[in-house]
Design a protein around this motif. Structure first.
Motif, PDB file in Angstrom:
ATOM      1  N   LYS A   8     -11.939   1.766  -4.190  1.00  0.00           N
ATOM      2  CA  LYS A   8     -11.419   2.933  -3.470  1.00  0.00           C
ATOM      3  C   LYS A   8     -10.000   3.245  -3.962  1.00  0.00           C
ATOM      4  O   LYS A   8      -9.659   4.400  -4.188  1.00  0.00           O
ATOM      5  CB  LYS A   8     -11.407   2.669  -1.965  1.00  0.00           C
ATOM      6  CG  LYS A   8     -10.972   3.873  -1.139  1.00  0.00           C
ATOM      7  CD  LYS A   8     -10.784   3.534   0.326  1.00  0.00           C
ATOM      8  CE  LYS A   8     -12.125   3.430   1.006  1.00  0.00           C
ATOM      9  NZ  LYS A   8     -11.986   3.250   2.471  1.00  0.00           N
ATOM     10  N   ASP A   9      -9.169   2.215  -4.124  1.00  0.00           N
ATOM     11  CA  ASP A   9      -7.816   2.407  -4.646  1.00  0.00           C
ATOM     12  C   ASP A   9      -7.865   2.994  -6.059  1.00  0.00           C
ATOM     13  O   ASP A   9      -7.079   3.858  -6.413  1.00  0.00           O
ATOM     14  CB  ASP A   9      -7.045   1.092  -4.684  1.00  0.00           C
ATOM     15  CG  ASP A   9      -6.732   0.540  -3.318  1.00  0.00           C
ATOM     16  OD1 ASP A   9      -6.750   1.322  -2.342  1.00  0.00           O
ATOM     17  OD2 ASP A   9      -6.480  -0.676  -3.227  1.00  0.00           O
ATOM     18  N   PHE A  10      -8.796   2.518  -6.861  1.00  0.00           N
ATOM     19  CA  PHE A  10      -8.931   3.002  -8.238  1.00  0.00           C
ATOM     20  C   PHE A  10      -9.252   4.493  -8.246  1.00  0.00           C
ATOM     21  O   PHE A  10      -8.639   5.260  -8.966  1.00  0.00           O
ATOM     22  CB  PHE A  10     -10.016   2.215  -8.973  1.00  0.00           C
ATOM     23  CG  PHE A  10     -10.264   2.709 -10.360  1.00  0.00           C
ATOM     24  CD1 PHE A  10      -9.398   2.394 -11.391  1.00  0.00           C
ATOM     25  CD2 PHE A  10     -11.363   3.489 -10.637  1.00  0.00           C
ATOM     26  CE1 PHE A  10      -9.620   2.856 -12.677  1.00  0.00           C
ATOM     27  CE2 PHE A  10     -11.598   3.960 -11.925  1.00  0.00           C
ATOM     28  CZ  PHE A  10     -10.726   3.640 -12.935  1.00  0.00           C
ATOM     29  N   ILE A  11     -10.213   4.897  -7.415  1.00  0.00           N
ATOM     30  CA  ILE A  11     -10.608   6.306  -7.358  1.00  0.00           C
ATOM     31  C   ILE A  11      -9.458   7.168  -6.842  1.00  0.00           C
ATOM     32  O   ILE A  11      -9.177   8.234  -7.387  1.00  0.00           O
ATOM     33  CB  ILE A  11     -11.869   6.471  -6.488  1.00  0.00           C
ATOM     34  CG1 ILE A  11     -13.053   5.812  -7.192  1.00  0.00           C
ATOM     35  CG2 ILE A  11     -12.146   7.939  -6.195  1.00  0.00           C
ATOM     36  CD1 ILE A  11     -14.281   5.652  -6.332  1.00  0.00           C
ATOM     37  N   ALA A  12      -8.760   6.689  -5.832  1.00  0.00           N
ATOM     38  CA  ALA A  12      -7.664   7.463  -5.251  1.00  0.00           C
ATOM     39  C   ALA A  12      -6.507   7.646  -6.233  1.00  0.00           C
ATOM     40  O   ALA A  12      -5.808   8.653  -6.195  1.00  0.00           O
ATOM     41  CB  ALA A  12      -7.162   6.774  -3.979  1.00  0.00           C
ATOM     42  N   GLN A  13      -6.306   6.689  -7.132  1.00  0.00           N
ATOM     43  CA  GLN A  13      -5.183   6.724  -8.067  1.00  0.00           C
ATOM     44  C   GLN A  13      -5.627   6.955  -9.509  1.00  0.00           C
ATOM     45  O   GLN A  13      -4.939   6.590 -10.453  1.00  0.00           O
ATOM     46  CB  GLN A  13      -4.411   5.413  -7.973  1.00  0.00           C
ATOM     47  CG  GLN A  13      -3.853   5.135  -6.610  1.00  0.00           C
ATOM     48  CD  GLN A  13      -3.200   3.767  -6.545  1.00  0.00           C
ATOM     49  OE1 GLN A  13      -2.800   3.210  -7.547  1.00  0.00           O
ATOM     50  NE2 GLN A  13      -3.090   3.229  -5.346  1.00  0.00           N
ATOM     51  N   PHE A  14      -6.786   7.590  -9.694  1.00  0.00           N
ATOM     52  CA  PHE A  14      -7.369   7.712 -11.029  1.00  0.00           C
ATOM     53  C   PHE A  14      -6.431   8.369 -12.032  1.00  0.00           C
ATOM     54  O   PHE A  14      -6.275   7.878 -13.150  1.00  0.00           O
ATOM     55  CB  PHE A  14      -8.697   8.482 -10.970  1.00  0.00           C
ATOM     56  CG  PHE A  14      -9.354   8.573 -12.303  1.00  0.00           C
ATOM     57  CD1 PHE A  14     -10.085   7.515 -12.799  1.00  0.00           C
ATOM     58  CD2 PHE A  14      -9.217   9.704 -13.084  1.00  0.00           C
ATOM     59  CE1 PHE A  14     -10.684   7.575 -14.041  1.00  0.00           C
ATOM     60  CE2 PHE A  14      -9.809   9.786 -14.335  1.00  0.00           C
ATOM     61  CZ  PHE A  14     -10.547   8.719 -14.817  1.00  0.00           C
TER      62      PHE A  14
END
Length: 83
Positions: A8-14
């Motif tokens: 989720k963090d990865f997607i939010a900070q892509f």
């Protein structure tokens, strides 16, 4: 190298991660919900370089230095052409 706790963090900070990966030339490790490494993300350029290195290593591993490669004796081939 960075490790993110969740996908989720990865997607939010892509966008920020993409910029980081391209400027640092370092892969980013993405963790699952338990914190264990799950994915490695790298730029296409990094992937291509890694693939070339692996291909060269695989090729070199198959070469027996004691055997003469049939295409190595170029000078003999040139001599045959002169005759």
């Amino acid at each position: 190298m960075s490790l993110f706790r969740s996908k989720k963090d990865f997607i939010a900070q892509f966008s920020a991660l993409s910029e980081y990966i391209h400027t640092s030339q370092e892969p980013v490790f993405v963790g699952n919900e338990d914190g264990a490494s799950d994915l490695v993300v790298l730029s296409m350029n990094q992937y291509e370089q890694m693939s070339r290195k692996i291909a060269i290593q695989d090729f070199m591993a198959g070469i027996d230095p004691s055997e003469k490669h049939p295409c190595v004796d170029v000078l003999a081939e040139l001599d045959d052409l002169d005759e």
